[in-house]
Design a protein around this motif. Structure first.
Motif, mmCIF file in Angstrom:
data_model
loop_
_atom_site.group_PDB
_atom_site.id
_atom_site.type_symbol
_atom_site.label_atom_id
_atom_site.label_comp_id
_atom_site.label_asym_id
_atom_site.label_seq_id
_atom_site.Cartn_x
_atom_site.Cartn_y
_atom_site.Cartn_z
ATOM 1 N N CYS A 289 2.247 -13.543 3.804
ATOM 2 C CA CYS A 289 0.912 -13.069 3.403
ATOM 3 C C CYS A 289 0.248 -12.305 4.542
ATOM 4 O O CYS A 289 0.309 -12.719 5.698
ATOM 5 C CB CYS A 289 0.031 -14.249 2.991
ATOM 6 S SG CYS A 289 0.599 -15.100 1.508
ATOM 7 N N GLU B 35 -3.532 -11.495 -0.962
ATOM 8 C CA GLU B 35 -2.247 -12.202 -0.913
ATOM 9 C C GLU B 35 -2.448 -13.673 -0.559
ATOM 10 O O GLU B 35 -1.784 -14.560 -1.142
ATOM 11 C CB GLU B 35 -1.328 -11.531 0.107
ATOM 12 C CG GLU B 35 -0.859 -10.146 -0.336
ATOM 13 C CD GLU B 35 -0.084 -9.409 0.728
ATOM 14 O OE1 GLU B 35 0.525 -8.371 0.398
ATOM 15 O OE2 GLU B 35 -0.091 -9.859 1.906
ATOM 16 N N GLU C 217 -0.534 -6.912 8.127
ATOM 17 C CA GLU C 217 -0.102 -5.768 7.323
ATOM 18 C C GLU C 217 0.205 -4.558 8.193
ATOM 19 O O GLU C 217 1.117 -3.763 7.896
ATOM 20 C CB GLU C 217 -1.191 -5.447 6.297
ATOM 21 C CG GLU C 217 -0.787 -4.442 5.227
ATOM 22 C CD GLU C 217 -1.121 -3.006 5.619
ATOM 23 O OE1 GLU C 217 -0.534 -2.094 5.004
ATOM 24 O OE2 GLU C 217 -1.948 -2.812 6.539
#
Length: 306
Positions: free
Chosen positions: A48, A53, A11
């Motif tokens: 993901c 997720e 992320e």
């Protein structure tokens, strides 16, 4: 075979280098297309990054009927985001360790961002091993090695092993009294022995199947009355297999008696195996499951008394 393809990413990269996402997605899509060329039905997850997720993706695979999961590290991905989710699923796990570029030297600093997924592979495998989770791993470049073929072989083997352990096997006619060589406690495996329950077959259903059979089988001296009798009994089996979502079934002919049965539906045993449904005789749940399992790798498998 239906599989889930799970793309792992970080992320942090979406926040600090969002421009990297497009080539990452392109690489993910390309690997998915290569797996589809191998006659696999590929359910491709979104890329993901976080535990939520990963959990959503694995749940989607399970709900869609995937038989295994392939992971693909698109960059480094912290293992604590995904390891617990992957260790918890019952689906077999195959880790594909590959990179977009086939070479990466000391002077290729511009390739670093695209080709450091190996760190995530090492991280994830470390945690899976510590959790006692079994998995298979294959490494190589998708264009310059046979890594895709090895992954496909792993997937089929994993699917066969899973089928052998948890197949839904139907039983018609109970067990053959006195036969002990294939008698075992079902609690030893996760196999389910599902008893037959009556099915109704209409004349219209028989007519429809008969039309197809006349196009593909040689009938010889078989009378129409005999054929329609065995076809009616066979379609009972087919409807039951579909209703119970069976992977295999077994028929014990001493238990097939009037008024429920007019003959032993061996015709459907042959037709079912042609569709990938396992079969064995005399209440042999274990061999029926084995037949279904081997069909995952060798579709032309058939039941043999031996």
């Amino acid at each position: 075979m239906k599989i889930g393809l799970l793309g792992l990413y970080l992320e942090l990269y979406d926040r600090i280098v969002p421009e990297c996402r497009l080539p990452v997605q392109a690489n993910f899509d390309r690997v998915a297309s290569l797996l589809r060329r191998e006659n696999l039905q590929v359910i491709q997850s979104p890329v993901c990054r976080t535990r939520d997720e990963f959990a959503a993706a694995v749940s989607a695979f399970e709900n869609a009927g995937a038989e295994a999961i392939v992971t693909l590290h698109l960059a480094y991905s912290p293992s604590l985001e995904s390891a617990e989710v992957l260790a918890a699923t019952a689906l077999p796990l195959v880790i594909l360790d590959t990179t977009p570029d086939d070479t990466f030297g000391f002077n290729d600093t511009d390739k670093l961002m695209a080709n450091h997924g190996i760190h995530g592979v090492q991280d994830l495998c470390n945690l899976l091993i510590r959790k006692g989770e079994k998995f298979l791993i294959e490494a190589g470049h998708v264009d310059h090695s046979d890594v895709i073929s090895r992954v496909v072989a792993d997937l089929r083997s994993a699917a066969a092993a899973r089928m052998m352990n948890c197949a839904r096997v139907g039983k018609v006619g109970g067990d053959f009294s006195g036969m002990g060589d294939f008698t075992f406690d079902l609690k030893d495996l996760l196999l389910e022995g599902i008893p037959y329950h009556p099915q109704q077959v209409s004349d219209a259903e028989i007519d429809e199947e008969a039309t197809l059979d006349r196009q593909r089988f040689v009938f010889g001296t078989c009378s129409d009355a005999t054929y329609r009798t065995t076809l009616r009994e066979s379609l009972k089996i087919r409807k039951w297999v579909a209703a119970e979502k069976l992977d295999a079934f077994t028929i014990s002919f001493p238990g097939i008696r009037r008024p429920e049965w007019d003959c032993v539906p061996f015709l459907e045993a042959s037709k079912a195996m042609a569709r990938g449904i396992g079969y064995a005789g005399e209440g042999d749940v274990l061999t029926a499951a084995y037949c279904a399992a081997v069909m995952k790798i060798f579709p032309e498998t058939t039941f043999s008394e031996m």
